[in-house]
Design a protein around this motif. Structure first.
Motif, PDB file in Angstrom:
ATOM      1  N   VAL A  64     -41.921  14.169   9.830  1.00  0.00           N
ATOM      2  CA  VAL A  64     -42.523  14.645  11.081  1.00  0.00           C
ATOM      3  C   VAL A  64     -41.906  15.968  11.520  1.00  0.00           C
ATOM      4  O   VAL A  64     -42.597  16.863  12.009  1.00  0.00           O
ATOM      5  CB  VAL A  64     -42.359  13.590  12.197  1.00  0.00           C
ATOM      6  CG1 VAL A  64     -42.960  14.096  13.515  1.00  0.00           C
ATOM      7  CG2 VAL A  64     -42.993  12.268  11.781  1.00  0.00           C
ATOM      8  N   ILE A  65     -40.598  16.105  11.322  1.00  0.00           N
ATOM      9  CA  ILE A  65     -39.887  17.300  11.779  1.00  0.00           C
ATOM     10  C   ILE A  65     -40.385  18.568  11.088  1.00  0.00           C
ATOM     11  O   ILE A  65     -40.633  19.589  11.735  1.00  0.00           O
ATOM     12  CB  ILE A  65     -38.371  17.140  11.546  1.00  0.00           C
ATOM     13  CG1 ILE A  65     -37.795  16.127  12.525  1.00  0.00           C
ATOM     14  CG2 ILE A  65     -37.645  18.490  11.667  1.00  0.00           C
ATOM     15  CD1 ILE A  65     -36.344  15.766  12.265  1.00  0.00           C
ATOM     16  N   LEU A  66     -40.531  18.514   9.777  1.00  0.00           N
ATOM     17  CA  LEU A  66     -40.896  19.718   9.024  1.00  0.00           C
ATOM     18  C   LEU A  66     -42.269  20.268   9.419  1.00  0.00           C
ATOM     19  O   LEU A  66     -42.388  21.443   9.776  1.00  0.00           O
ATOM     20  CB  LEU A  66     -40.805  19.447   7.517  1.00  0.00           C
ATOM     21  CG  LEU A  66     -39.394  19.121   7.016  1.00  0.00           C
ATOM     22  CD1 LEU A  66     -39.427  18.780   5.523  1.00  0.00           C
ATOM     23  CD2 LEU A  66     -38.444  20.276   7.265  1.00  0.00           C
ATOM     24  N   PRO A  67     -43.329  19.460   9.396  1.00  0.00           N
ATOM     25  CA  PRO A  67     -44.616  20.001   9.856  1.00  0.00           C
ATOM     26  C   PRO A  67     -44.610  20.310  11.349  1.00  0.00           C
ATOM     27  O   PRO A  67     -45.298  21.233  11.806  1.00  0.00           O
ATOM     28  CB  PRO A  67     -45.618  18.894   9.514  1.00  0.00           C
ATOM     29  CG  PRO A  67     -44.809  17.653   9.362  1.00  0.00           C
ATOM     30  CD  PRO A  67     -43.472  18.094   8.852  1.00  0.00           C
ATOM     31  N   GLY A  68     -43.809  19.565  12.118  1.00  0.00           N
ATOM     32  CA  GLY A  68     -43.743  19.796  13.559  1.00  0.00           C
ATOM     33  C   GLY A  68     -43.160  21.148  13.899  1.00  0.00           C
ATOM     34  O   GLY A  68     -43.658  21.861  14.784  1.00  0.00           O
ATOM     35  N   LEU A  69     -42.089  21.532  13.222  1.00  0.00           N
ATOM     36  CA  LEU A  69     -41.491  22.849  13.458  1.00  0.00           C
ATOM     37  C   LEU A  69     -42.418  23.963  12.989  1.00  0.00           C
ATOM     38  O   LEU A  69     -42.490  25.031  13.605  1.00  0.00           O
ATOM     39  CB  LEU A  69     -40.138  22.946  12.758  1.00  0.00           C
ATOM     40  CG  LEU A  69     -39.009  22.093  13.355  1.00  0.00           C
ATOM     41  CD1 LEU A  69     -37.748  22.201  12.505  1.00  0.00           C
ATOM     42  CD2 LEU A  69     -38.710  22.511  14.795  1.00  0.00           C
ATOM     43  N   LYS A  70     -43.150  23.705  11.909  1.00  0.00           N
ATOM     44  CA  LYS A  70     -44.125  24.697  11.439  1.00  0.00           C
ATOM     45  C   LYS A  70     -45.223  24.912  12.479  1.00  0.00           C
ATOM     46  O   LYS A  70     -45.673  26.036  12.710  1.00  0.00           O
ATOM     47  CB  LYS A  70     -44.746  24.246  10.115  1.00  0.00           C
ATOM     48  CG  LYS A  70     -43.854  24.454   8.901  1.00  0.00           C
ATOM     49  CD  LYS A  70     -44.607  24.105   7.630  1.00  0.00           C
ATOM     50  CE  LYS A  70     -43.769  24.367   6.393  1.00  0.00           C
ATOM     51  NZ  LYS A  70     -44.496  24.031   5.143  1.00  0.00           N
ATOM     52  N   GLN A  71     -45.649  23.836  13.120  1.00  0.00           N
ATOM     53  CA  GLN A  71     -46.683  23.938  14.141  1.00  0.00           C
ATOM     54  C   GLN A  71     -46.200  24.761  15.341  1.00  0.00           C
ATOM     55  O   GLN A  71     -47.019  25.331  16.082  1.00  0.00           O
ATOM     56  CB  GLN A  71     -47.123  22.543  14.599  1.00  0.00           C
ATOM     57  CG  GLN A  71     -47.957  21.806  13.555  1.00  0.00           C
ATOM     58  CD  GLN A  71     -48.350  20.404  14.004  1.00  0.00           C
ATOM     59  OE1 GLN A  71     -48.037  19.983  15.116  1.00  0.00           O
ATOM     60  NE2 GLN A  71     -49.039  19.679  13.135  1.00  0.00           N
ATOM     61  N   LYS A  72     -44.891  24.820  15.523  1.00  0.00           N
ATOM     62  CA  LYS A  72     -44.325  25.636  16.600  1.00  0.00           C
ATOM     63  C   LYS A  72     -44.196  27.102  16.173  1.00  0.00           C
ATOM     64  O   LYS A  72     -43.665  27.926  16.908  1.00  0.00           O
ATOM     65  CB  LYS A  72     -42.948  25.092  17.002  1.00  0.00           C
ATOM     66  CG  LYS A  72     -43.002  23.704  17.618  1.00  0.00           C
ATOM     67  CD  LYS A  72     -41.623  23.179  17.980  1.00  0.00           C
ATOM     68  CE  LYS A  72     -41.056  23.876  19.195  1.00  0.00           C
ATOM     69  NZ  LYS A  72     -39.802  23.229  19.676  1.00  0.00           N
ATOM     70  N   GLY A  73     -44.680  27.404  14.973  1.00  0.00           N
ATOM     71  CA  GLY A  73     -44.651  28.777  14.483  1.00  0.00           C
ATOM     72  C   GLY A  73     -43.318  29.185  13.883  1.00  0.00           C
ATOM     73  O   GLY A  73     -43.042  30.378  13.741  1.00  0.00           O
TER      74      GLY A  73
END
Length: 252
Positions: free
Chosen positions: A222-231
């Motif tokens: 969850v963390i990896l795609p989540g941080l990507k979504q934050k740009g």
């Protein structure tokens, strides 16, 4: 034109060429050094805690001091999300598991050290700290990593004296700005929430890949795609600080 006038004109012309060459070389030299971080403050060595908030970069860092199972789960998540990280490992562990070190390196991740024995430097005499660093350098050198420049002292323990020894060895101490305390296994959602809620530009995130962590790999889903979504973009410590103003902490 007389011989002397011709000679003077020629000397003048060459002088201009030499001067231009000098200033070009100076410009390139300054440019090169501007890409290197400086973490000393008035002679006092400091520990790196965060990169610049002017770039959308974050550095995932993973400590490993024992075990061989969980690191593979972490690497799989990083590969699946095309995320780069920096792994801080003890020299003793690296010696025992050169195949895993090779796998980490082949995954385009950066290698940092945590000394050799992973014993607190605050509980050792300066000569012992020095010897541990020498042993670590030798161990990593034999594995083909002679140019390691980042160190996270065992347990994150350091003081001014330890930092000075580290600096004299040509190394730079690295701490962190976000710590979800994943080694305590507080719950997958707790790890996720801490990183996603706090993670922003320039952060150094402390996580672990030793066998003591039971929830880290799952949290990374969850963390990896989540941080990507934050740009945010995942980079090594070297890339995080290269050519930027980074934050450091004065250690007492």
């Amino acid at each position: 034109m007389s011989f002397y006038s011709w000679k003077a004109e020629r000397v003048k012309r060459y002088g201009v060429v030499v001067a231009l060459a000098f200033f070009c070389a100076l410009f390139l030299w300054i440019g090169q050094w501007s890409q290197l971080p400086v973490f000393s403050n008035e002679g006092s060595p400091r520990a790196l805690t965060q990169g610049s908030d002017k770039n959308p970069n974050v550095a995932l860092t993973f400590n490993i001091s024992w075990g061989t199972e969980k690191v593979h789960d972490v690497l799989k998540q990083l590969e699946a999300n095309k995320a780069q990280a920096t792994f801080f490992v003890s020299g003793e562990w690296a010696e025992r598991h050169p195949d895993i070190i090779k796998t980490i390196h082949e995954g385009k991740h950066e290698i940092g050290m945590m000394g050799y024995k992973y014993e607190s430097y605050l509980e050792q005499k300066p000569a012992q700290v020095q010897q541990d660093l020498n042993n670590a350098k030798e161990a990593f050198g034999k594995l083909g990593f002679e140019e390691i420049k980042w160190i996270r002292p065992p347990h994150g323990h350091m003081d001014k004296e330890v930092l000075k020894i580290i600096e004299n060895e040509g190394l730079q101490a690295v701490q962190w700005s976000i710590n979800p305390r994943d080694w305590e296994n507080p719950g997958t959602n707790t790890i996720i929430d801490t990183v996603l809620n706090e993670g922003s530009e320039g952060d150094i995130i402390l996580m672990h890949a030793s066998d003591s962590v039971k929830q880290t790999a799952k949290a990374l889903e969850v963390i990896l795609p989540g941080l990507k979504q934050k740009g945010l973009k995942f980079v090594s410590i070297t890339e995080l600080v290269s050519g930027t103003e980074s934050e450091t902490t004065q250690i007492e």
